[in-house]
Design a protein around this motif. Structure first.
Motif, PDB file in Angstrom:
ATOM      1  N   GLU A 131       0.831  -1.205   0.000  1.00 23.73           N
ATOM      2  CA  GLU A 131       0.000   0.000   0.000  1.00 23.73           C
ATOM      3  C   GLU A 131       0.864   1.253   0.000  1.00 23.73           C
ATOM      4  OE1 GLU A 131      -2.637  -0.218   3.286  1.00 23.73           O
ATOM      5  OE2 GLU A 131      -3.496  -2.123   2.674  1.00 23.73           O
ATOM      6  N   SER A 132       2.164   1.078   0.004  1.00 24.86           N
ATOM      7  CA  SER A 132       3.091   2.196   0.082  1.00 24.86           C
ATOM      8  C   SER A 132       3.443   2.735  -1.302  1.00 24.86           C
ATOM      9  CB  SER A 132       4.388   1.760   0.785  1.00 24.86           C
ATOM     10  OG  SER A 132       4.120   1.317   2.093  1.00 24.86           O
ATOM     11  N   LYS A 133       3.578   4.049  -1.375  1.00 29.72           N
ATOM     12  CA  LYS A 133       3.954   4.677  -2.638  1.00 29.72           C
ATOM     13  C   LYS A 133       5.426   4.445  -2.954  1.00 29.72           C
ATOM     14  CE  LYS A 133       0.410   8.274  -2.346  1.00 29.72           C
ATOM     15  NZ  LYS A 133       0.133   9.732  -2.283  1.00 29.72           N
ATOM     16  N   TRP A 134       6.191   4.104  -1.914  1.00 28.33           N
ATOM     17  CA  TRP A 134       7.611   3.810  -2.106  1.00 28.33           C
ATOM     18  C   TRP A 134       7.919   2.435  -1.522  1.00 28.33           C
ATOM     19  CZ3 TRP A 134      11.184   6.960  -4.565  1.00 28.33           C
ATOM     20  CH2 TRP A 134      10.737   8.240  -4.892  1.00 28.33           C
ATOM     21  N   HIS A 135       8.731   1.687  -2.223  1.00 27.71           N
ATOM     22  CA  HIS A 135       9.156   0.370  -1.737  1.00 27.71           C
ATOM     23  C   HIS A 135      10.509   0.069  -2.355  1.00 27.71           C
ATOM     24  CE1 HIS A 135       8.857  -3.857  -0.506  1.00 27.71           C
ATOM     25  NE2 HIS A 135       7.820  -3.512   0.211  1.00 27.71           N
ATOM     26  N   CYS A 136      11.431  -0.435  -1.566  1.00 20.60           N
ATOM     27  CA  CYS A 136      12.803  -0.689  -2.045  1.00 20.60           C
ATOM     28  C   CYS A 136      13.420   0.580  -2.632  1.00 20.60           C
ATOM     29  CB  CYS A 136      12.826  -1.827  -3.061  1.00 20.60           C
ATOM     30  SG  CYS A 136      12.277  -3.414  -2.416  1.00 20.60           S
ATOM     31  N   LYS A 137      13.071   1.722  -2.021  1.00 18.84           N
ATOM     32  CA  LYS A 137      13.598   3.040  -2.415  1.00 18.84           C
ATOM     33  C   LYS A 137      13.203   3.435  -3.835  1.00 18.84           C
ATOM     34  CE  LYS A 137      17.517   2.770   0.759  1.00 18.84           C
ATOM     35  NZ  LYS A 137      18.981   2.883   0.929  1.00 18.84           N
ATOM     36  N   MET A 138      12.109   2.871  -4.339  1.00 20.96           N
ATOM     37  CA  MET A 138      11.594   3.253  -5.663  1.00 20.96           C
ATOM     38  C   MET A 138      10.087   3.425  -5.585  1.00 20.96           C
ATOM     39  SD  MET A 138      13.570   1.169  -8.659  1.00 20.96           S
ATOM     40  CE  MET A 138      12.533   2.053  -9.818  1.00 20.96           C
ATOM     41  N   LYS A 139       9.546   4.250  -6.485  1.00 24.65           N
ATOM     42  CA  LYS A 139       8.103   4.439  -6.540  1.00 24.65           C
ATOM     43  C   LYS A 139       7.434   3.158  -7.010  1.00 24.65           C
ATOM     44  CE  LYS A 139       6.926   9.308  -6.925  1.00 24.65           C
ATOM     45  NZ  LYS A 139       6.176  10.312  -7.732  1.00 24.65           N
ATOM     46  N   THR A 140       6.298   2.864  -6.394  1.00 24.21           N
ATOM     47  CA  THR A 140       5.534   1.686  -6.784  1.00 24.21           C
ATOM     48  C   THR A 140       4.507   2.055  -7.854  1.00 24.21           C
ATOM     49  OG1 THR A 140       4.070   2.129  -4.908  1.00 24.21           O
ATOM     50  CG2 THR A 140       5.808   0.496  -4.594  1.00 24.21           C
ATOM     51  N   VAL A 141       3.915   1.050  -8.482  1.00 25.78           N
ATOM     52  CA  VAL A 141       2.904   1.301  -9.518  1.00 25.78           C
ATOM     53  C   VAL A 141       1.568   0.710  -9.062  1.00 25.78           C
ATOM     54  CG1 VAL A 141       4.560   1.332 -11.411  1.00 25.78           C
ATOM     55  CG2 VAL A 141       3.560  -0.828 -10.726  1.00 25.78           C
ATOM     56  N   ARG A 142       0.475   1.393  -9.417  1.00 23.51           N
ATOM     57  CA  ARG A 142      -0.857   0.922  -9.029  1.00 23.51           C
ATOM     58  C   ARG A 142      -1.284  -0.227  -9.937  1.00 23.51           C
ATOM     59  NH1 ARG A 142      -6.164   2.458 -10.374  1.00 23.51           N
ATOM     60  NH2 ARG A 142      -5.346   4.068 -11.746  1.00 23.51           N
ATOM     61  N   ILE A 143      -1.790  -1.291  -9.309  1.00 20.33           N
ATOM     62  CA  ILE A 143      -2.237  -2.445 -10.088  1.00 20.33           C
ATOM     63  C   ILE A 143      -3.750  -2.645 -10.018  1.00 20.33           C
ATOM     64  CG2 ILE A 143      -0.059  -3.707 -10.033  1.00 20.33           C
ATOM     65  CD1 ILE A 143      -1.044  -5.238  -7.620  1.00 20.33           C
ATOM     66  N   PHE A 144      -4.405  -2.189  -8.955  1.00 23.37           N
ATOM     67  CA  PHE A 144      -5.853  -2.199  -8.925  1.00 23.37           C
ATOM     68  C   PHE A 144      -6.351  -1.316  -7.784  1.00 23.37           C
ATOM     69  CE2 PHE A 144      -6.664  -4.862  -5.222  1.00 23.37           C
ATOM     70  CZ  PHE A 144      -5.558  -5.687  -5.154  1.00 23.37           C
TER      71      PHE A 144
END
Length: 253
Positions: free
Chosen positions: A209-222
């Motif tokens: 649910e985080s906008k950042w993960h592994c120091k990178m922006k995440t992408v919305r999947i649903f």
């Protein structure tokens, strides 16, 4: 004083502390010191559980900037907004139902927070109600045995507190509050499963649910991009409040 201490210990941001002060002042005016104690039980237990084993929870959520300065005003109103509305309603309409609505909303917020903060530490993977499979800990819409037990205890903490604090309280009303809190938490889980946005880390291939993960922006999947965790929390407290108020009118009044 409690708001100042919350800022010092990074339980609340400055704006979060102001929001909590407004909520507390209205609660005290409408429901006296007993209502303020119930509100404090929710806030203090939730804050302690949020800090408890935080290093493990950060591994799950992996958003390094999140909550470093404490809960924001948005988070305060997401969990306490419905109870604040009940306090405002009690000022203009003198009816004991508003106290039950207030307690039902806080029982929901407490159950949800306890379920989230304790359930994420479960040794078994939670089961996602929409995806119908086991998922990584920390995703909205997923349930675990540990989290469910924590939700019941959290709702009971508010229901029992109400019973002990108010002379007019009855066992039946306390049961109503506990019931409303638990099923308000269920509503939170369902809203989170079907509507809250889920994100995906392209580095470690993990849903989050985080906008950042592994120091990178995440992408919305649903999920809907405007359905945030705060909106889900606020909506579920409304459900809990309505259940508590409705059952009180139906069975007690």
């Amino acid at each position: 004083m409690l708001c100042l201490v919350s800022i010092i210990f990074k339980l609340l941001t400055l704006r979060g502390s102001l929001a909590a002060f407004i909520t507390g002042a209205l609660t005290f005016y409408s429901f006296e010191w007993q209502g303020l104690v119930i509100l404090a039980i929710f806030f203090l237990t939730s804050s302690i559980l949020t800090k408890w084993k935080r290093e493990v929870k950060i591994d799950y959520n992996a958003e390094p900037l999140e909550d470093k300065k404490g809960r924001t005003a948005g988070q305060v109103f997401a969990n306490g907004g419905t109870s604040t509305l009940a306090a405002i309603a009690a000022i203009f309409m003198s009816d004991p139902v508003w106290l039950i609505v207030f307690a039902g909303a806080l029982a929901t917020a407490t159950a949800d927070t306890w379920a989230s903060e304790i359930g994420i530490l479960s040794k078994t993977k939670p089961f996602h109600l929409k995806e119908w499979r086991k998922v990584e800990a920390g995703l909205s819409g997923a349930v675990s045995g540990l989290g469910t037990i924590a939700a019941v205890i959290g709702a009971a903490a508010i229901g029992v507190s109400y019973y002990l604090l108010y002379d007019t309280s009855t066992f039946m009303v306390s049961i109503i509050i506990i019931f409303a809190g638990f099923f308000g938490n269920i509503a939170d889980t369902l809203f989170g499963a079907w509507f809250e946005q889920k994100l995906y880390c392209q580095i470690c291939k993990t849903e989050t649910e985080s906008k950042w993960h592994c120091k990178m922006k995440t992408v919305r999947i649903f999920g809907l991009p405007w359905v945030t965790n705060n909106l889900v929390n606020f909506s579920s407290t409304i459900i809990g409040a309505l259940i508590a108020g409705g059952l009180y009118i139906w069975t007690v009044k």
